[in-house]
Motif scaffolding. Sequence first.
Motif, PDB file in Angstrom:
ATOM      1  N   HIS A   1       0.809  -1.222   0.000  1.00 18.07           N
ATOM      2  CA  HIS A   1       0.000   0.000   0.000  1.00 18.07           C
ATOM      3  C   HIS A   1       0.843   1.273   0.000  1.00 18.07           C
ATOM      4  N   ILE A   2       2.147   1.147   0.171  1.00 14.37           N
ATOM      5  CA  ILE A   2       3.004   2.336   0.233  1.00 14.37           C
ATOM      6  C   ILE A   2       3.025   3.109  -1.086  1.00 14.37           C
ATOM      7  N   PRO A   3       3.235   2.461  -2.243  1.00 15.92           N
ATOM      8  CA  PRO A   3       3.217   3.220  -3.508  1.00 15.92           C
ATOM      9  C   PRO A   3       1.881   3.918  -3.757  1.00 15.92           C
ATOM     10  N   THR A   4       0.775   3.242  -3.440  1.00  7.91           N
ATOM     11  CA  THR A   4      -0.545   3.847  -3.621  1.00  7.91           C
ATOM     12  C   THR A   4      -0.693   5.089  -2.749  1.00  7.91           C
ATOM     13  N   THR A   5      -0.216   4.982  -1.519  1.00 13.19           N
ATOM     14  CA  THR A   5      -0.292   6.121  -0.591  1.00 13.19           C
ATOM     15  C   THR A   5       0.591   7.267  -1.076  1.00 13.19           C
ATOM     16  N   PHE A   6       1.769   6.947  -1.583  1.00 10.47           N
ATOM     17  CA  PHE A   6       2.693   7.965  -2.092  1.00 10.47           C
ATOM     18  C   PHE A   6       2.074   8.705  -3.279  1.00 10.47           C
ATOM     19  N   HIS A   7       1.483   7.959  -4.199  1.00 13.00           N
ATOM     20  CA  HIS A   7       0.833   8.592  -5.358  1.00 13.00           C
ATOM     21  C   HIS A   7      -0.351   9.448  -4.919  1.00 13.00           C
ATOM     22  N   HIS A   8      -1.066   8.960  -3.916  1.00 15.26           N
ATOM     23  CA  HIS A   8      -2.190   9.724  -3.366  1.00 15.26           C
ATOM     24  C   HIS A   8      -1.715  11.065  -2.807  1.00 15.26           C
ATOM     25  N   ILE A   9      -0.625  11.032  -2.067  1.00 12.89           N
ATOM     26  CA  ILE A   9      -0.079  12.263  -1.484  1.00 12.89           C
ATOM     27  C   ILE A   9       0.384  13.219  -2.572  1.00 12.89           C
ATOM     28  N   LEU A  10       1.027  12.679  -3.600  1.00 13.88           N
ATOM     29  CA  LEU A  10       1.549  13.526  -4.676  1.00 13.88           C
ATOM     30  C   LEU A  10       0.438  14.255  -5.437  1.00 13.88           C
ATOM     31  N   LYS A  11      -0.742  13.666  -5.478  1.00 18.47           N
ATOM     32  CA  LYS A  11      -1.846  14.263  -6.237  1.00 18.47           C
ATOM     33  C   LYS A  11      -2.643  15.290  -5.445  1.00 18.47           C
ATOM     34  N   LEU A  12      -2.355  15.412  -4.151  1.00 17.16           N
ATOM     35  CA  LEU A  12      -3.079  16.380  -3.334  1.00 17.16           C
ATOM     36  C   LEU A  12      -2.716  17.810  -3.737  1.00 17.16           C
TER      37      LEU A  12
ATOM     38  N   PHE B   1       8.588   8.964   2.970  1.00 15.71           N
ATOM     39  CA  PHE B   1       8.606   8.491   4.357  1.00 15.71           C
ATOM     40  C   PHE B   1       7.226   8.623   4.981  1.00 15.71           C
ATOM     41  N   LEU B   2       6.566   9.726   4.691  1.00 17.95           N
ATOM     42  CA  LEU B   2       5.222   9.962   5.207  1.00 17.95           C
ATOM     43  C   LEU B   2       4.253   8.908   4.703  1.00 17.95           C
ATOM     44  N   ALA B   3       4.434   8.478   3.442  1.00 13.41           N
ATOM     45  CA  ALA B   3       3.578   7.449   2.861  1.00 13.41           C
ATOM     46  C   ALA B   3       3.828   6.083   3.501  1.00 13.41           C
ATOM     47  N   LYS B   4       5.058   5.824   3.902  1.00 18.43           N
ATOM     48  CA  LYS B   4       5.413   4.541   4.501  1.00 18.43           C
ATOM     49  C   LYS B   4       4.967   4.430   5.960  1.00 18.43           C
ATOM     50  N   TYR B   5       4.970   5.562   6.636  1.00 13.47           N
ATOM     51  CA  TYR B   5       4.833   5.540   8.093  1.00 13.47           C
ATOM     52  C   TYR B   5       3.585   4.823   8.613  1.00 13.47           C
ATOM     53  N   PRO B   6       2.378   5.118   8.135  1.00 14.33           N
ATOM     54  CA  PRO B   6       1.194   4.452   8.726  1.00 14.33           C
ATOM     55  C   PRO B   6       1.212   2.944   8.559  1.00 14.33           C
ATOM     56  N   TRP B   7       1.723   2.460   7.426  1.00 11.39           N
ATOM     57  CA  TRP B   7       1.743   1.017   7.169  1.00 11.39           C
ATOM     58  C   TRP B   7       2.809   0.327   8.007  1.00 11.39           C
ATOM     59  N   LYS B   8       4.003   0.930   8.077  1.00 11.17           N
ATOM     60  CA  LYS B   8       5.071   0.352   8.888  1.00 11.17           C
ATOM     61  C   LYS B   8       4.686   0.359  10.366  1.00 11.17           C
ATOM     62  N   GLN B   9       4.053   1.442  10.791  1.00  6.42           N
ATOM     63  CA  GLN B   9       3.649   1.557  12.187  1.00  6.42           C
ATOM     64  C   GLN B   9       2.582   0.522  12.528  1.00  6.42           C
ATOM     65  N   PHE B  10       1.669   0.276  11.595  1.00  9.40           N
ATOM     66  CA  PHE B  10       0.630  -0.724  11.824  1.00  9.40           C
ATOM     67  C   PHE B  10       1.242  -2.112  11.974  1.00  9.40           C
ATOM     68  N   VAL B  11       2.236  -2.421  11.148  1.00  8.56           N
ATOM     69  CA  VAL B  11       2.911  -3.719  11.245  1.00  8.56           C
ATOM     70  C   VAL B  11       3.598  -3.863  12.596  1.00  8.56           C
TER      71      VAL B  11
ATOM     72  N   TRP C   1      -3.159  13.044  10.079  1.00  9.17           N
ATOM     73  CA  TRP C   1      -3.447  12.387   8.792  1.00  9.17           C
ATOM     74  C   TRP C   1      -4.453  13.179   7.958  1.00  9.17           C
ATOM     75  N   ARG C   2      -5.090  14.174   8.573  1.00  4.04           N
ATOM     76  CA  ARG C   2      -5.955  15.052   7.798  1.00  4.04           C
ATOM     77  C   ARG C   2      -5.165  15.798   6.722  1.00  4.04           C
ATOM     78  N   LEU C   3      -3.903  16.079   7.021  1.00  6.22           N
ATOM     79  CA  LEU C   3      -3.056  16.829   6.084  1.00  6.22           C
ATOM     80  C   LEU C   3      -2.861  16.085   4.771  1.00  6.22           C
ATOM     81  N   ILE C   4      -2.915  14.753   4.822  1.00  7.25           N
ATOM     82  CA  ILE C   4      -2.731  13.973   3.598  1.00  7.25           C
ATOM     83  C   ILE C   4      -4.006  13.205   3.231  1.00  7.25           C
TER      84      ILE C   4
END
Length: 234
Positions: free
Chosen positions: A28-39, A76-86, A205-208
Motif C-alpha cells: 500500500h506504500i506506492p498507492t499512498t505515495f501517489h495519493h499524497i503527490l496528487k493532493l 517516508f510519510l507514505a510509509k509511516y502508517p503502514w510500517k507503524q501498523f505492522v 493524517w488530515r493533512l494527507i
Amino acid sequence: MAPYHIRKYQENDRKWVIDLFSKGMDEHIPTTFHHILKLPQTLVLLLGGPLALILVSGSWVLAFVASLALLAALRFLAKYPWKQFVVTSLNTDMSDITKSYLSESGSCFWVAESKGQVVGIVGARPVKKPTLQKEQLELLHLSVAPEHRGQGIAEALVRTVLTFAQDQGYSEVVLTTSVLQHSALALYQRLGFQKIGQFFLLTRWRLISFSVIQFTYCLPSAQVSLALEQGGGQ
C-alpha cells in the motif's frame, strides 16, 4: 476443485503468515505515495518551494536538492502508517497468534493453503466494547499473496469469517480499512458490508487525507430480530 483450501492457523504457519502480512502492508506504500503527490497542497509545495528558492538564492542546484529532499520526506510519510501498523500488530495480537486467536472459542485465525504454502490469511476477534450491547466480531488482517489473487481466496476467507460469526452467535461482523485499499473496499461492499463511519486515526493524517472506513455486516439472525422488533413497534 479450488486450487486452495482454508484451514485454521497452526504454529508452523507463523513464518508464512508474518511474511504475507508484512508484505501486504508494504504493497500500500506506492498507492499512498501517489495519493499524497496528487493532493493540491502537495503540488503547491512541490512547485512553489523550489521556485521560491530559485527566486531567493538564484540556485537551480539548491532548488533541485530541495525537491529531492521533499520527495524523500513525502515517501517516508507514505510509509509511516503502514510500517507503524505492522510494528503495532507484531507487538500485540500478531505476537502470539495462537494465544490471541485460538485460545478462546469466540475467535479464530485462518489460512488459505495452496501447494503446501500459505497464500492467504484472515483473523477474527470479538470486539471488547460492542456498541449498543451487540455481540460484534471484528475481521482483521485479510491478505492474499499477489500471485494468487483473482482465484476468489479473499472472498472465501471473508465468507469463512461470516459463517464462523453466525455459528458463534454473533450479531455483526465489523472491520476497519483505509480509504486507499480500493480492492478491499470493493470486496466488502460486494459482499454486503455497510459503511458506518469514516474518520482519521490521527489528526495529522488530515493533512494527507488519509482516513479509515468502518464497515459492518449484520448477520441474518440479527436482521430477523431487528425486523421483528420494528414490526412489533408499529
